[in-house]
Design a protein around this motif. Structure first.
Motif, PDB file in Angstrom:
ATOM      1  N   ALA A  58       5.534  40.411  -5.811  1.00 43.92           N
ATOM      2  CA  ALA A  58       5.785  40.059  -4.414  1.00 43.92           C
ATOM      3  C   ALA A  58       6.030  41.291  -3.546  1.00 43.92           C
ATOM      4  CB  ALA A  58       6.984  39.111  -4.320  1.00 43.92           C
ATOM      5  N   GLY A  59       6.171  42.453  -4.161  1.00 39.17           N
ATOM      6  CA  GLY A  59       6.452  43.669  -3.403  1.00 39.17           C
ATOM      7  C   GLY A  59       7.919  43.849  -3.083  1.00 39.17           C
ATOM      8  N   ASP A  60       8.780  43.067  -3.740  1.00 35.37           N
ATOM      9  CA  ASP A  60      10.218  43.167  -3.502  1.00 35.37           C
ATOM     10  C   ASP A  60      10.889  44.212  -4.383  1.00 35.37           C
ATOM     11  OD1 ASP A  60      10.047  41.143  -1.603  1.00 35.37           O
ATOM     12  OD2 ASP A  60      10.366  39.575  -3.105  1.00 35.37           O
ATOM     13  N   ALA A  61      10.146  44.763  -5.325  1.00 32.78           N
ATOM     14  CA  ALA A  61      10.661  45.802  -6.222  1.00 32.78           C
ATOM     15  C   ALA A  61       9.472  46.638  -6.686  1.00 32.78           C
ATOM     16  CB  ALA A  61      11.380  45.189  -7.423  1.00 32.78           C
ATOM     17  N   GLN A  62       9.773  47.837  -7.140  1.00 33.49           N
ATOM     18  CA  GLN A  62       8.745  48.728  -7.678  1.00 33.49           C
ATOM     19  C   GLN A  62       8.916  48.829  -9.187  1.00 33.49           C
ATOM     20  OE1 GLN A  62       8.207  52.403  -5.015  1.00 33.49           O
ATOM     21  NE2 GLN A  62      10.299  51.718  -4.639  1.00 33.49           N
ATOM     22  N   LEU A  63       7.802  49.044  -9.873  1.00 34.83           N
ATOM     23  CA  LEU A  63       7.811  49.241 -11.318  1.00 34.83           C
ATOM     24  C   LEU A  63       7.291  50.645 -11.591  1.00 34.83           C
ATOM     25  CD1 LEU A  63       8.167  48.105 -14.197  1.00 34.83           C
ATOM     26  CD2 LEU A  63       5.774  47.365 -14.055  1.00 34.83           C
ATOM     27  N   LEU A  64       8.157  51.497 -12.117  1.00 33.06           N
ATOM     28  CA  LEU A  64       7.764  52.867 -12.427  1.00 33.06           C
ATOM     29  C   LEU A  64       7.525  53.015 -13.921  1.00 33.06           C
ATOM     30  CD1 LEU A  64       8.803  53.247  -9.568  1.00 33.06           C
ATOM     31  CD2 LEU A  64       9.893  55.352 -10.306  1.00 33.06           C
ATOM     32  N   ASP A  65       6.482  53.742 -14.258  1.00 34.11           N
ATOM     33  CA  ASP A  65       6.120  54.047 -15.639  1.00 34.11           C
ATOM     34  C   ASP A  65       6.442  55.516 -15.861  1.00 34.11           C
ATOM     35  OD1 ASP A  65       4.779  54.713 -18.024  1.00 34.11           O
ATOM     36  OD2 ASP A  65       3.072  53.400 -17.581  1.00 34.11           O
ATOM     37  N   CYS A  66       7.446  55.799 -16.689  1.00 35.25           N
ATOM     38  CA  CYS A  66       7.864  57.194 -16.878  1.00 35.25           C
ATOM     39  C   CYS A  66       7.218  57.841 -18.105  1.00 35.25           C
ATOM     40  CB  CYS A  66       9.387  57.307 -16.907  1.00 35.25           C
ATOM     41  SG  CYS A  66      10.183  56.636 -18.364  1.00 35.25           S
ATOM     42  N   ARG A  67       6.156  57.205 -18.612  1.00 34.53           N
ATOM     43  CA  ARG A  67       5.413  57.828 -19.718  1.00 34.53           C
ATOM     44  C   ARG A  67       4.596  58.999 -19.172  1.00 34.53           C
ATOM     45  NH1 ARG A  67       1.677  53.708 -22.024  1.00 34.53           N
ATOM     46  NH2 ARG A  67       1.356  53.306 -19.804  1.00 34.53           N
ATOM     47  N   CYS A 107       9.011  52.607 -20.110  1.00 35.80           N
ATOM     48  CA  CYS A 107       8.327  53.657 -20.864  1.00 35.80           C
ATOM     49  C   CYS A 107       7.645  53.002 -22.062  1.00 35.80           C
ATOM     50  CB  CYS A 107       9.309  54.754 -21.289  1.00 35.80           C
ATOM     51  SG  CYS A 107      10.625  54.183 -22.393  1.00 35.80           S
ATOM     52  N   LYS A 108       7.401  53.754 -23.097  1.00 35.83           N
ATOM     53  CA  LYS A 108       6.715  53.207 -24.272  1.00 35.83           C
ATOM     54  C   LYS A 108       7.622  52.306 -25.106  1.00 35.83           C
ATOM     55  CE  LYS A 108       4.267  54.568 -28.470  1.00 35.83           C
ATOM     56  NZ  LYS A 108       3.794  55.705 -29.278  1.00 35.83           N
ATOM     57  N   ALA A 109       8.869  52.717 -25.284  1.00 36.71           N
ATOM     58  CA  ALA A 109       9.743  51.996 -26.216  1.00 36.71           C
ATOM     59  C   ALA A 109      11.150  51.732 -25.684  1.00 36.71           C
ATOM     60  CB  ALA A 109       9.828  52.774 -27.534  1.00 36.71           C
ATOM     61  N   GLY A 110      11.389  51.938 -24.404  1.00 35.77           N
ATOM     62  CA  GLY A 110      12.712  51.677 -23.851  1.00 35.77           C
ATOM     63  C   GLY A 110      13.726  52.768 -24.113  1.00 35.77           C
ATOM     64  N   VAL A 111      13.253  53.976 -24.410  1.00 34.55           N
ATOM     65  CA  VAL A 111      14.164  55.087 -24.686  1.00 34.55           C
ATOM     66  C   VAL A 111      14.192  56.071 -23.506  1.00 34.55           C
ATOM     67  CG1 VAL A 111      14.635  57.042 -26.224  1.00 34.55           C
ATOM     68  CG2 VAL A 111      13.836  54.866 -27.170  1.00 34.55           C
ATOM     69  N   ARG A 112      13.018  56.540 -23.099  1.00 33.57           N
ATOM     70  CA  ARG A 112      12.943  57.527 -22.004  1.00 33.57           C
ATOM     71  C   ARG A 112      13.497  56.992 -20.684  1.00 33.57           C
ATOM     72  NH1 ARG A 112       6.809  59.410 -22.894  1.00 33.57           N
ATOM     73  NH2 ARG A 112       6.804  57.472 -24.079  1.00 33.57           N
ATOM     74  N   VAL A 113      13.477  55.683 -20.517  1.00 34.30           N
ATOM     75  CA  VAL A 113      13.997  55.100 -19.272  1.00 34.30           C
ATOM     76  C   VAL A 113      15.454  55.479 -19.042  1.00 34.30           C
ATOM     77  CG1 VAL A 113      12.395  53.156 -19.199  1.00 34.30           C
ATOM     78  CG2 VAL A 113      14.570  52.898 -20.391  1.00 34.30           C
ATOM     79  N   HIS A 114      16.193  55.696 -20.120  1.00 35.72           N
ATOM     80  CA  HIS A 114      17.613  56.024 -19.986  1.00 35.72           C
ATOM     81  C   HIS A 114      17.821  57.481 -19.579  1.00 35.72           C
ATOM     82  CE1 HIS A 114      18.699  52.062 -21.215  1.00 35.72           C
ATOM     83  NE2 HIS A 114      17.879  52.174 -22.235  1.00 35.72           N
ATOM     84  N   PRO A 130      16.702  50.398 -15.693  1.00 36.49           N
ATOM     85  CA  PRO A 130      15.847  50.734 -16.831  1.00 36.49           C
ATOM     86  C   PRO A 130      15.574  49.491 -17.682  1.00 36.49           C
ATOM     87  CG  PRO A 130      18.092  51.504 -17.213  1.00 36.49           C
ATOM     88  CD  PRO A 130      18.062  50.906 -15.840  1.00 36.49           C
ATOM     89  N   LEU A 131      14.300  49.248 -17.973  1.00 37.43           N
ATOM     90  CA  LEU A 131      13.936  48.112 -18.815  1.00 37.43           C
ATOM     91  C   LEU A 131      13.972  48.531 -20.273  1.00 37.43           C
ATOM     92  CD1 LEU A 131      10.888  46.709 -16.796  1.00 37.43           C
ATOM     93  CD2 LEU A 131      13.291  46.000 -16.676  1.00 37.43           C
ATOM     94  N   GLN A 132      14.570  47.712 -21.110  1.00 36.43           N
ATOM     95  CA  GLN A 132      14.644  48.060 -22.521  1.00 36.43           C
ATOM     96  C   GLN A 132      13.346  47.737 -23.249  1.00 36.43           C
ATOM     97  OE1 GLN A 132      18.043  45.827 -23.912  1.00 36.43           O
ATOM     98  NE2 GLN A 132      16.739  44.280 -24.827  1.00 36.43           N
ATOM     99  N   GLU A 133      12.501  46.908 -22.636  1.00 34.45           N
ATOM    100  CA  GLU A 133      11.218  46.590 -23.251  1.00 34.45           C
ATOM    101  C   GLU A 133      10.239  47.734 -23.014  1.00 34.45           C
ATOM    102  OE1 GLU A 133      13.374  42.989 -22.088  1.00 34.45           O
ATOM    103  OE2 GLU A 133      12.723  44.724 -20.959  1.00 34.45           O
ATOM    104  N   GLY A 134       9.465  48.045 -24.035  1.00 29.12           N
ATOM    105  CA  GLY A 134       8.443  49.077 -23.913  1.00 29.12           C
ATOM    106  C   GLY A 134       7.149  48.507 -23.360  1.00 29.12           C
ATOM    107  N   PHE A 135       6.163  49.371 -23.207  1.00 33.04           N
ATOM    108  CA  PHE A 135       4.877  49.022 -22.623  1.00 33.04           C
ATOM    109  C   PHE A 135       4.231  47.819 -23.321  1.00 33.04           C
ATOM    110  CE2 PHE A 135       0.201  49.808 -22.695  1.00 33.04           C
ATOM    111  CZ  PHE A 135      -0.059  49.499 -21.365  1.00 33.04           C
ATOM    112  N   VAL A 136       4.095  47.865 -24.633  1.00 36.19           N
ATOM    113  CA  VAL A 136       3.459  46.769 -25.374  1.00 36.19           C
ATOM    114  C   VAL A 136       4.271  45.483 -25.250  1.00 36.19           C
ATOM    115  CG1 VAL A 136       2.747  45.980 -27.683  1.00 36.19           C
ATOM    116  CG2 VAL A 136       2.248  48.323 -26.951  1.00 36.19           C
TER     117      VAL A 136
END
Length: 148
Positions: A58-67, A107-114, A130-136
């Motif tokens: 909806a554009g109410d939040a952004q999703l950043l990929d830190c990989r 990120c890939k595995a929920g580690v780098r997000v922290h 930070p999302l704890q879920e990784g990309f897959v």
């Protein structure tokens, strides 16, 4: 009496051990369910993946990929903004990031997000989750892959 006390301690430890094992199995099973409506805990509180998807779409939040670039090029989420941890580490905020909007970072595995979340805050981003879920995991939970 000392034999009886020792027996009680052994039995008590067995019960506690059984309870802990059962709790770990139940927690592990919940984690494997992959329910998009499940509430997950991050360092910033609870979030709901279904709500995350709706907010981003909806554009109410952004999703950043830190990989990093090679990972991004191998595949990324449709609505994600490329924000590699290596750039954040040297103080570079990607130009498309709106610091005053809610930001979910993955990120890939929920580690780098922290590592990425506090860097984003230092760069002026107000609400970073930070999302704890990784990309897959995110793909399996229903987030759309990019067609690029």
């Amino acid at each position: 009496t000392s034999k009886m006390a020792a027996l009680v301690r052994v039995l008590s430890l067995g019960v506690v051990s059984h309870q802990l094992a059962h709790s770990a199995r139940a927690s592990s099973a919940l984690g494997r369910q992959g329910v998009a409506g499940a509430r997950m805990l991050s360092g910033d509180g609870l979030y709901n993946i279904k709500s995350v998807m709706e907010e981003v779409q909806a554009g109410d939040a952004q999703l950043l990929d830190c990989r990093e670039l090679d990972e991004w090029q191998a595949g990324h989420l449709k609505d994600a903004i490329f924000a590699p941890l290596s750039a954040l580490t040297v103080g570079e905020l990607p130009p498309h990031v709106q610091p005053d909007e809610k930001i979910y970072v993955h990120c890939k595995a929920g580690v780098r997000v922290h590592r990425a979340a506090p860097l984003l805050r230092q760069l002026g981003c107000e609400s970073v989750i930070p999302l704890q879920e990784g990309f897959v995991d995110l793909l399996q939970l229903g987030m759309a892959p990019s067609e690029q």
